[in-house]
Design an enzyme around this catalytic site. Structure first.
Site: not given
Ligand code: FE
Lengths: 254, 186
Positions: A123, A162, A172, A175, A177
């Protein structure tokens, strides 16, 4: 002591069996995660223990909600691959679908916001210390308004999986969000969209916090070959249904 | 009826996507009648929650519940944010807690209802929570049907504390002895 994946797997299985038993005993299907879901460790101190108070006041202001318009977005916001001077790395995808309310009516002219990791699973956030490369050509933030059929559409790159620190070797699944508004504040939704066939699903306590298998499936997009663009991008379809009443439902006696 | 899409946590990394400049300033502090509502979000151990995101929705001072666009007005040239236009009251605010779990909102008193509707998101919270920040000196406070139906213990956490003429404190406790009363709409 940091729990292992095996410890978390066991806890996930216990929660899943408890839910299956409740269902078998005639309990209702649960569409949302229960807020206290111990395999997701951060939930333990961050959920209320007392039941919520049901509000059935037809004059509640939560039955109306905020509106957004053309001033709140720019044309480039829905294309996450064109927000910098160069092209981001990764697999280019489009994600599209409809936003509906519980009665199946389209949610029109409402704001859809997304954020995601880059193709490497990182991120653009200073607190993300995963040692995967940042991409100077990718911020991972998008917005759009639904059209008069309730449709949204984004062009982006497929995010990477990640690691996180819930337990040892926690990863995870990939995905995106999503944040969504409906006609009423009661219909607010923040959630995550997953990609079909991800091998990490069963290990992830956040996805597994949705203990109902059908409900979990509703978080996974469908690969739609007709949405893929030749020589350009792969297409995914994900329809979203917002829970909760609005003033118009109550006027119509639902 | 179609089946709803499940909620998932907002996670830790929404900070560069969801908050926007002036998000908590539905009105400027200089606007006539402006009030400040502020407080701290706590977890079940009493610790501040530095990664919570609060949203508020409220009627305009004239009682309108239609809302107005323009909460997150954008600069079409740079792609940045312009801030609110200072004329339209949008009724919507969004503010992240700071590193000490504290948030500040500036707004105008709602017309026709004695409360701000509040929606709480946080890392660790798998499904958002609704509550209300009641303004105890609002003309409709004494006759509010929800407050009237609650026992004292569950009512107290919804009432903001008036700190001075224009300043209200509204703390949120996600869990524990001082747990905030949360609301469900179904
Ligand atoms: Fe994430």
């Amino acid at each position: 002591m940091t729990p292992t994946q095996r410890d978390i797997d066991r806890e996930i299985a216990t929660e899943s069996q408890a839910y299956a038993k409740e269902l078998a005993d005639g309990g209702p299907a649960l569409h949302h995660p229960s807020r206290g879901y111990a395999p997701y460790r951060s939930s333990v101190l961050r959920h209320p223990r007392q039941p919520p108070i049901a509000v059935r006041d037809p004059d509640a202001i939560e039955l109306s909600g905020p509106v957004f318009g053309v001033t709140d977005i720019t044309d480039l916001d829905a294309d996450l691959t064109r927000q910098h001077t160069g092209e981001p790395l990764g697999e280019r995808i489009t994600v599209t679908g409809r936003v509906l309310d519980r009665s199946g009516r389209p949610v029109t002219s409402q704001l859809v916001e997304i954020w995601q990791a880059n193709a490497s699973g990182r991120y653009a956030h200073r607190r993300d210390q995963h040692p995967a490369p940042l991409d100077p050509n990718f911020s991972g933030v998008g917005r759009c308004l639904t059209n008069d059929r309730g449709e949204y559409s984004f062009t982006t790159v497929k995010p990477g999986a990640y690691p996180w620190r819930n337990h040892e070797n926690a990863w995870r699944p990939a995905h995106i969000h999503f944040s969504l508004f409906g006609a009423a504040f009661t219909q607010r939704l923040v959630t995550q969209m997953y990609f079909p066939g991800d091998p990490l699903f069963r290990y992830d306590p956040i996805l597994q916090s949705v203990t109902d298998e059908d409900a979990r499936r509703r978080l996974v997009a469908i690969y739609d070959h007709d949405l893929s663009t030749p020589e350009w991008s792969l297409g995914y379809r994900w329809d979203i249904v917002l829970d909760g009443p609005s003033a118009t439902w109550i006027e119509e006696g639902r | 009826m179609t089946l709803p899409t499940p909620s998932q946590t907002v996670g830790p990394f929404y900070g560069y996507a969801l908050p926007f400049p002036d998000g908590g300033n539905l009105a400027t502090a200089a606007a006539p009648g402006a009030i400040t509502v502020h407080g701290t979000v706590h977890d079940g151990a009493g610790q501040p929650v530095p990664d919570a995101l609060l949203e508020v929705w409220q009627p305009a001072p004239d009682g309108s519940r239609a809302g107005r666009p323009g909460s997150m007005r954008r600069d079409q040239v740079t792609g940045g944010f312009l801030g609110r236009n200072g004329i339209d009251f949008t009724g919507f605010g969004r503010v992240a807690t700071d590193h000490d779990g504290h948030y500040t909102l500036r707004t105008l008193p709602p017309g026709g209802a004695p409360y701000l509707a509040v929606c709480v998101f946080a890392r660790g919270l798998l499904h958002h929570l609704y509550t209300r920040a009641y303004l105890t000196d609002h003309p409709l406070h004494a006759t509010d049907p929800l407050l009237a139906a609650l026992v004292a213990q569950r009512r107290a956490s919804l009432e903001s504390v008036r700190e001075d003429e224009n300043m209200y404190r509204f703390d949120i406790h996600l869990q524990g002895e001082k747990e905030t009363t949360f609301l469900a709409f179904d």
